[in-house]
Design an enzyme around this catalytic site. Structure first.
Site, mmCIF file in Angstrom:
data_model
loop_
_atom_site.group_PDB
_atom_site.id
_atom_site.type_symbol
_atom_site.label_atom_id
_atom_site.label_comp_id
_atom_site.label_asym_id
_atom_site.label_seq_id
_atom_site.Cartn_x
_atom_site.Cartn_y
_atom_site.Cartn_z
ATOM 1 N N GLY A 51 -12.500 -2.534 4.661
ATOM 2 C CA GLY A 51 -12.965 -2.553 3.278
ATOM 3 C C GLY A 51 -14.463 -2.486 3.225
ATOM 4 O O GLY A 51 -15.137 -2.377 4.249
ATOM 5 N N GLY B 189 -17.825 -4.365 1.827
ATOM 6 C CA GLY B 189 -18.323 -5.627 1.286
ATOM 7 C C GLY B 189 -19.624 -5.416 0.558
ATOM 8 O O GLY B 189 -20.135 -4.306 0.499
ATOM 9 N N GLY B 190 -20.149 -6.465 -0.014
ATOM 10 C CA GLY B 190 -21.392 -6.377 -0.774
ATOM 11 C C GLY B 190 -22.535 -5.894 0.066
ATOM 12 O O GLY B 190 -23.328 -5.087 -0.375
ATOM 13 N N GLY C 41 -22.172 -4.440 3.184
ATOM 14 C CA GLY C 41 -21.798 -3.455 4.181
ATOM 15 C C GLY C 41 -20.303 -3.401 4.413
ATOM 16 O O GLY C 41 -19.549 -4.233 3.917
ATOM 17 N N PRO C 42 -19.868 -2.394 5.165
ATOM 18 C CA PRO C 42 -18.440 -2.225 5.430
ATOM 19 C C PRO C 42 -17.908 -3.234 6.447
ATOM 20 O O PRO C 42 -18.666 -3.789 7.229
ATOM 21 C CB PRO C 42 -18.358 -0.817 6.002
ATOM 22 C CG PRO C 42 -19.703 -0.534 6.544
ATOM 23 C CD PRO C 42 -20.686 -1.336 5.741
ATOM 24 N N VAL C 43 -16.582 -3.467 6.413
ATOM 25 C CA VAL C 43 -15.940 -4.393 7.336
ATOM 26 C C VAL C 43 -14.923 -3.609 8.163
ATOM 27 O O VAL C 43 -14.157 -2.823 7.612
ATOM 28 C CB VAL C 43 -15.220 -5.517 6.555
ATOM 29 C CG1 VAL C 43 -14.603 -6.511 7.521
ATOM 30 C CG2 VAL C 43 -16.171 -6.213 5.616
ATOM 31 N N LYS D 7 -18.272 -7.320 10.218
ATOM 32 C CA LYS D 7 -18.996 -6.883 9.018
ATOM 33 C C LYS D 7 -20.338 -6.330 9.448
ATOM 34 O O LYS D 7 -21.091 -6.965 10.175
ATOM 35 C CB LYS D 7 -19.165 -8.050 8.056
ATOM 36 C CG LYS D 7 -19.856 -7.661 6.761
ATOM 37 C CD LYS D 7 -19.398 -8.487 5.569
ATOM 38 C CE LYS D 7 -19.730 -9.939 5.712
ATOM 39 N NZ LYS D 7 -19.358 -10.694 4.503
ATOM 40 N N ASP E 267 -19.776 -18.011 -5.422
ATOM 41 C CA ASP E 267 -19.024 -16.776 -5.667
ATOM 42 C C ASP E 267 -17.565 -16.934 -5.257
ATOM 43 O O ASP E 267 -17.000 -16.090 -4.581
ATOM 44 C CB ASP E 267 -19.685 -15.607 -4.938
ATOM 45 C CG ASP E 267 -19.247 -14.262 -5.514
ATOM 46 O OD1 ASP E 267 -18.693 -14.251 -6.646
ATOM 47 O OD2 ASP E 267 -19.439 -13.238 -4.855
#
Ligand SMILES: *[C@@H]1O[C@H](CO)[C@@H](O)[C@H](O)[C@H]1NC(C)=O
Ligand SMILES: *[C@@H]1O[C@H](CO)[C@@H](O)[C@H](O)[C@H]1NC(C)=O
Ligand SMILES: *[C@@H]1O[C@H](CO)[C@@H](O)[C@H](O)[C@H]1NC(C)=O
Ligand SMILES: *[C@@H]1O[C@H](CO)[C@@H](O)[C@H](O)[C@H]1NC(C)=O
Length: 832
Positions: free
Chosen positions: A522, A524-525, A527-529, A543, A640
């Protein structure tokens, strides 16, 4: 003597009439096409005839795709003047050689208006050509290949843009080929939504509703429309903008000629969509949507505001040197008023006037711009510098070295960032150290270059030395492929160091197949995971911090610090990190069951979450939060908490993740405040969203929302109820007030739930989302309430809003799954 041409004509006619019983693609001047009969193009893709759309009984003459599972009409002749009865119309060619559509009593419902008369011995025909173009032409004796048509339907498009069609202007005749949407799916009459080129200076494609611009593509920049996002459509299509003295137009063709494609402007969706035909089941596959995202909406950020997409949401920022015109509205995410100059600026004064380069931007609105296609960038800059009302300049053509010049006077509108596309825009600003382009004499440039060369050389030498030192240092400390890194405490009172294993970049890269797309879990805020498997067989999630993200770096450090300090069975475990030059990675334990939102908000997956699992998740998250708030050595406010940040292990045990936004307070400090409100809409407590005050009670609020979501299986944001228009909190409150809280419970839970437990959870959820932070329970009380049967206090009314637009900030949280991409997170900047 005249007999010979006549004989020829008769022979020709006979041969034509004999064809008419079989499939044909044309009619001649002496035939007509009655309702019921059709023409079929060569190759069989298109069919022309009479039809009634949907449930309507009106009859229209049109062209549609012949072998598609759902009838798809691409062109309508008499869209605004239908025939009332079936079998009453017929199409024929008039004496003057025009196509006319007549009803039974002889009324013309539609006709063409070409003015060339046929000469004797020549048969005028109307033919449906293979690309779906219906044309009038004269059939000459010798088969000439000239594509000269007396009239063609491609010049009068309806709502569909077909390959080979020209969208654009004939400047001599003033003909503007553009699309106009159908009013609705069963009414082809002209809607208000249009797509095409509506201005002839610096032309660009626009979607308009009446005269209001909804979207602009940006002008053609020699390579593509400047507002285009990526090259995905170009893999399938050749796209071209042709500009000549007497015409300009846009055109596309599939690279594979057998591919069937179309593009449609749709009034209901307010969008222009590209489709390709799926050969297997003959249905349409959506290829792309315009506008593609919120930033594509015209002037989303107002004057001098720049729009950027982060995950699925839009964020507006004022250009540097500018500040929100109305800080209040800006804070409330109402960006339409835009930004105004915040620093004093004085024209052509050295040190107070210069240009700064913005990269990867869509060319702003050019409706009042000046342009010249032969100037160089340097000439363009000088021209802009000369005129004190000039605010920006750009190359009009960026193919090759770049050429041409567009200047802006006054406000810059409809600016947006395009990470993988766009071009460089030079904006006039108060000069500061960051100014790259300042208008000074040429003479100065030489010495400037000298300085730059020296600076680069020195930097390079220093970098090489540093790298050598680093290599030496690493050799010295390296143990079994990784070494321990000391993470410094932010809190200066505590001298103890935490240790987080540091992984070798190459090792991690190898476990994720060099960050290959198919290993991606997926986005993420920051960067990608990716999924990876360590040499010892352990699955991990990795991540990776995006190179471009500066805010991400702060969150990355934050996360490293937090994860090294806090360990709890309901917090996600970080196994290590990697910090090497450009690369920053975090390595987590792998969660096979992704995140809670993946199960909760998906009608298929939510079945797997029965009541006992859901209750276990609620309790687990509560324990994790309690640890953060109270039981760890430092008080931590997560800021969050949301369904996508709750990960699930093999046994569906919840683990809170994502500490990118978390804040640590001293042991007795209960709240903090910030000018930078970050978090997720729908989960943010009112005092935090509005005043930037965060506390453990704002986390409790988010937890309350989470409980209500877990119980209802619905998102707090993004849904409305037919009887009233509030969000989940409002809905839950109403049901509570009406004494029907059971109606809130997810229908999936049906038999699995225990009524008293669910009602208790709703009750606790409502206590957690109360408006006043002081009224909300602490996590310690929540846990007691969850596990006892004591009477609970009555909740007070929460505040609930139903926002329409929402946005995500670059600095927000992320999650380990892609199912959270719809999550909305906002950031509100307080005025300086
Ligand atoms: C023909 O019929 C249409 C309705 O179908 C009517 O509006 C029109 O006036 C009629 N024309 C004549 C000449 O009768
Ligand atoms: C534009 O229209 C004029 C007048 O109808 C016509 O003569 C000319 O051929 C057209 N130009 C193009 C490029 O189609
Ligand atoms: C517009 O899009 C909607 C939703 O996809 C579809 O149902 C409708 O048929 C479309 N309208 C037209 C005129 O094609
Ligand atoms: C600057 O440009 C504007 C817009 O083109 C024009 O109206 C104005 O006369 C120009 N001013 C000068 C000093 O050239």
């Amino acid at each position: 003597m005249a007999i010979l041409p006549f004989m020829l004509l008769v022979v020709k006619l006979l041969s034509l009439t004999s064809q008419i019983c079989s499939v044909t693609d044309k009619i001649t001047q002496y035939e007509s096409l009655p309702d019921g009969a059709t023409l079929v193009s060569q190759g069989g893709t298109y069919e022309l005839g009479f039809f009634s759309p949907g449930s309507s009984t009106n009859r229209y003459l049109g062209i549609w795709f012949r072998n598609v599972s759902v009838k798809t009409v691409v062109w309508v002749a008499n869209r605004d003047n239908p025939l009332a009865n079936k079998n009453s119309g017929k199409l024929s060619i008039s004496k003057e050689g025009n196509l006319v559509l007549l009803s039974k009593n002889g009324t013309a419902h539609w006709s063409t208006n070409q003015t060339t008369k046929g000469s004797s011995g020549v048969i005028r025909i109307a033919q449906l050509l293979a690309p779906g173009n219906f044309v009038i032409r004269d059939e000459k004796e010798e088969d000439s290949d000239s594509e000269e048509y007396l009239w063609q339907s491609f010049d009068y498009p309806t709502d569909t843009f077909l390959p080979g069609m020209k969208l654009g202007w004939n400047l001599t005749s003033g003909l503007n080929r553009h699309l106009t949407a159908w009013k609705s799916w069963d009414d082809p009459s002209s809607g208000t939504l249009t797509y095409g080129y509506f201005k002839t200076e610096i032309p660009e494609l626009e979607i308009r509703n009446d005269s209001t611009i909804l979207f602009r593509s940006g002008p053609w920049n020699g390579i593509q429309n400047s507002g285009r996002h990526s090259v995905t459509n170009r893999q399938l299509f050749n796209m071209d903008f042709v500009s000549k003295k007497d015409e300009f137009y846009f055109q596309y063709k599939p690279r594979d000629p057998s591919l069937i494609a179309m593009s449609v402007i749709n009034q209901t969706l307010n969008a222009f969509q590209r489709f390709i035909l799926n050969e297997g089941n003959r249905t349409w596959k959506l290829r792309s949507n315009t506008p593609r995202d919120i930033c594509d909406n015209y002037e989303h950020c107002g004057s001098f505001g720049s729009c950027a997409m982060e995950n699925e949401s839009a964020v507006c920022e004022c250009l540097s040197g500018f500040a929100p015109k109305s800080p209040q509205n800006w804070t409330a995410n109402n960006w339409s008023q835009g930004c105004v100059r915040s620093e004093p600026w004085s024209c052509k004064e050295r040190g107070k006037d210069g240009f700064t380069k913005l990269q990867n931007v869509k060319v702003p609105d050019t409706s009042t711009s000046w342009y010249n296609t032969s100037m160089t960038l340097e000439e363009c800059r000088v021209k802009c510098w000369e005129n004190c009302s000039c605010t920006a300049y750009i190359n009009s053509d960026i193919s090759g070295e770049g050429s041409g010049c567009i200047l802006w006077f006054g406000d810059l509108l409809d600016l947006r960032q395009l990470p993988d596309a766009g071009q460089d825009l030079y904006v006039r600003l108060t000069a500061s150290e960051t100014v790259l382009y300042q208008a000074q004499g040429k003479a100065n440039d030489g010495s400037k270059k000298m300085v730059v060369v020296v600076a680069i050389t020195v930097t390079a030498i220093v970098l090489i030395l540093l790298t050598l030192m680093l290599i030496w240092w690493r050799r010295k400390f390296e143990v079994r492929g990784f070494f321990m890194m000391k993470v410094e405490k932010k809190n200066d009172g505590d001298q103890e160091d935490s240790e987080l294993p540091l992984f070798d970049f190459n090792t991690v890269a190898a476990t994720t197949g060099n960050f290959s797309e198919d290993k991606k879990l997926g986005e993420g805020g920051f960067g990608p995971v990716y999924k990876g498997t360590l040499p010892d067989g352990q699955d991990v999630a990795v991540k990776r911090l995006s190179h471009s993200s500066t805010q991400g770096m702060i969150e990355f450090k934050n996360e490293v610090i937090f994860c090294s300090k806090f360990q709890h069975r309901n917090l996600v475990k970080v196994l290590g990190c990697c910090i090497e030059e450009q690369e920053k990675l975090l390595i987590y334990e792998y969660m096979p069951n992704k995140s809670l939102d993946f199960f909760l908000f998906d009608s298929c997956q939510s079945k797997f979450l029965d009541w006992s699992k859901r209750f276990n998740i609620i309790s687990g998250v509560a324990r994790g939060l309690l640890y953060l708030h109270q039981d760890s050595r430092f008080r931590v406010i997560h800021r969050d908490l949301k369904a996508s940040n709750v990960l699930l292990d093999d046994n569906m045990n919840p683990k809170i993740s994502d500490f990118g936004l978390a804040r640590m307070c001293g042991g007795d400090q209960l709240e903090g405040s910030t000018s930078r409100v970050v978090g997720t809409y729908g989960y943010m407590a009112p005092e935090y969203a509005i005043d930037g005050i965060f506390s453990i009670k704002s986390d409790v609020y988010s937890f309350g929302i989470l409980i209500l979501e877990i119980l209802s299986g619905k998102k707090n944001k993004g849904l409305s109820y037919s009887n009233h228009s509030c969000n989940l909190v409002g809905h839950a409150w109403r049901l509570w007030k009406e004494c029907t809280p059971v109606a809130l419970i997810d229908t999936c839970l049906e038999d699995s739930y225990i009524l008293s437990e669910t009602l208790r959870c709703i009750h606790i959820g409502l206590l957690c989302v109360q408006h006043q932070p002081d009224d909300r329970p602490t996590m310690a009380s929540v846990l007691i309430m969850l596990n006892s049967e004591n009477a609970l206090p009555q909740p007070k009314e929460p505040i609930f809003f139903s926002e329409k637009v929402s946005v995500k900030d670059k600095s927000t949280s992320d999650s380990m799954t892609s199912s959270s991409v719809n999550e909305v997170t906002v950031s509100i900047m307080e005025p300086r």
